[in-house]
Write an enzyme that holds these catalytic residues in place. Structure first.
Site, short mmCIF file in Angstrom:
data_model
loop_
_atom_site.label_atom_id
_atom_site.label_comp_id
_atom_site.label_asym_id
_atom_site.label_seq_id
_atom_site.Cartn_x
_atom_site.Cartn_y
_atom_site.Cartn_z
N THR A 189 -0.45 11.75 3.58
CA THR A 189 -1.23 10.53 3.73
C THR A 189 -2.66 10.86 4.14
O THR A 189 -3.06 12.03 4.16
CB THR A 189 -0.53 9.54 4.69
N LYS B 9 -4.89 13.50 0.90
CA LYS B 9 -4.29 13.35 -0.43
C LYS B 9 -5.00 14.15 -1.52
O LYS B 9 -4.39 14.51 -2.52
CB LYS B 9 -4.24 11.87 -0.82
N ALA C 31 -8.32 4.20 -3.62
CA ALA C 31 -7.14 3.41 -3.99
C ALA C 31 -7.38 2.66 -5.29
O ALA C 31 -6.55 2.68 -6.21
CB ALA C 31 -6.80 2.44 -2.86
P1 ATR Z 1 -9.74 3.75 -0.07
O1 ATR Z 1 -9.36 5.20 -0.17
O2 ATR Z 1 -8.88 2.95 0.86
O3 ATR Z 1 -9.89 3.12 -1.40
P2 ATR Z 1 -12.59 4.08 0.12
O4 ATR Z 1 -12.52 5.13 -0.93
O5 ATR Z 1 -13.47 4.29 1.30
O6 ATR Z 1 -11.16 3.73 0.69
O7 ATR Z 1 -13.03 2.70 -0.62
C1 ATR Z 1 -13.23 1.52 0.05
C2 ATR Z 1 -13.48 0.39 -0.94
O8 ATR Z 1 -13.63 -0.84 -0.18
C3 ATR Z 1 -14.75 0.53 -1.75
O9 ATR Z 1 -14.59 -0.11 -2.98
C4 ATR Z 1 -15.76 -0.21 -0.89
O10 ATR Z 1 -16.89 -0.69 -1.57
P3 ATR Z 1 -18.21 0.27 -1.74
O11 ATR Z 1 -17.88 1.21 -2.86
O12 ATR Z 1 -19.29 -0.67 -2.09
O13 ATR Z 1 -18.40 0.96 -0.43
C5 ATR Z 1 -14.93 -1.38 -0.43
N1 ATR Z 1 -15.45 -1.98 0.80
C6 ATR Z 1 -15.34 -1.51 2.04
N2 ATR Z 1 -15.93 -2.35 2.93
C7 ATR Z 1 -16.43 -3.39 2.20
C8 ATR Z 1 -17.11 -4.61 2.52
N3 ATR Z 1 -17.42 -4.91 3.78
N4 ATR Z 1 -17.43 -5.45 1.52
C9 ATR Z 1 -17.12 -5.15 0.24
N5 ATR Z 1 -16.45 -4.02 -0.14
C10 ATR Z 1 -16.11 -3.16 0.82
#
Ligand code: ATR
Length: 301
Positions: free
Chosen positions: A81, A85, A149
């Site tokens: 996890t 990953k 994700a």
């Molecule tokens: P994970 O592995 O859980 O997918 P990540 O790779 O950090 O985590 O991705 C987080 C996602 O949530 C991204 O799509 C991010 O958007 P950005 O690419 O613009 O950063 C989105 N995200 C996180 N916080 C956000 C917020 N406050 N509003 C809109 N999108 C958000």
């Protein structure tokens, strides 16, 4: 009831750990709140397998040593996890093509001389959707997010024959990069990147929406990527990858506009079921899967 009896009644394991018990586990950081031991130990108890599943917290820079140590200790399989990953891929002796293309591995299965890596998160999401009667083939999809994700979900949608996927992200560049990559790898021009605020440009119709961002995750339970009602009028079914809280704000808004909404707990369930099937070379029946699901649900009541 004595404390010991109380403990036994909470623990579905029927077998004692003995000299032949096979061990599986989870590596990550943190792992303290994982529900995976409940999934695997419940399955082992129900199916009569002599197997125990335990969490292993692994410190930063410790993945390589952890995988080598697991191999030396004869550990049958591992789940992986956050945050390992991707990093774990360098420690494998084989990798399943789907996991390789997604670039993330959450399950290690012992093979000759090492471990083979799989991504059961995505097959788990697929099975979770199918268990709710949702088919990706031919679907018009809106996908929120372009992080790790969401990237995997985009890949799954492309591979499983979705008709079109509108990938909405706060940072457009990230969505464009993911779309180019997934379209290129699958040879299907199916992922369409878009800035979140431009959602009104998505053609009229009713969509399956998959919430693949971290927005709305506990404790920020009132947060949601899009608030406007006009967006939710486009959605017939909403699937949030989050399961804590049980009902996210995204799910509430989908339901308020007459859509069906599901959280990510069945995805968690089925990623575990598929890992269990790989480790034990078995098929878990739907009845056993749903019995595990009932136990998982009690954690959220
Ligand atoms: P994970 O592995 O859980 O997918 P990540 O790779 O950090 O985590 O991705 C987080 C996602 O949530 C991204 O799509 C991010 O958007 P950005 O690419 O613009 O950063 C989105 N995200 C996180 N916080 C956000 C917020 N406050 N509003 C809109 N999108 C958000």
């Amino acid at each position: 009831m004595t404390a010991q009896q109380q403990k036994m009644s909470l623990n579905p394991r029927k077998m004692e750990i003995n000299g032949k018990t096979r061990v599986c586990g989870l590596i990550g950081n943190p792992v303290e709140h994982t529900l995976s031991p409940l999934i695997h130990n419940t399955l082992a108890g129900r199916l009569g397998h002599d197997l125990a599943y335990v969490p292993f917290p692994v410190a930063e820079d410790g993945v390589k040593a952890a995988v080598a140590g697991a191999l030396a200790l004869g550990i049958l399989g591992l789940n992986v996890t956050v945050p390992y990953k991707s990093e774990v891929i360098a420690c494998l002796s084989e990798i399943d093509p789907l996991a390789r293309d997604i670039g993330a591995v959450n399950t290690l299965v012992r093979c000759a001389g090492g471990y083979k890596g799989y991504n059961t998160d995505m097959e788990g999401l697929y099975r979770a959707m199918r268990s709710e009667g949702i088919e990706l083939a031919g679907q018009s999809v809106i996908l929120l997010g372009a992080g790790g994700a969401a990237r995997a979900v985009a890949y799954l949608c492309a591979v499983k024959g979705a008709d079109r996927v509108w990938m909405l992200n706060r940072t457009f560049e990230k969505a464009r990069t993911v779309a180019d990559e997934v379209n290129g790898r699958t040879g299907r021009n199916v992922i369409c990147p878009m800035r979140t605020e431009d959602y009104a440009e998505i053609p009229d119709g009713r969509y399956l929406a998959i919430q693949g961002t971290s927005v709305g995750l506990f404790p920020h339970t009132q947060d949601v990527v899009i608030e406007e009602r006009a967006f939710y009028e486009k959605i017939h079914t909403g699937f949030d990858l989050i399961y804590n809280p049980w009902e996210t704000r995204f799910m509430q808004l989908v339901r308020a506009n007459g859509g069906r909404a599901y959280n990510g707990l069945k995805m968690l369930l089925y990623q575990g079921i598929i890992a269990y099937e790989l480790w034990n070379d078995t098929q878990v029946s739907e009845e056993d899967a749903l019995a595990v699901y009932d136990r998982l649900r009690t954690k959220f009541s």
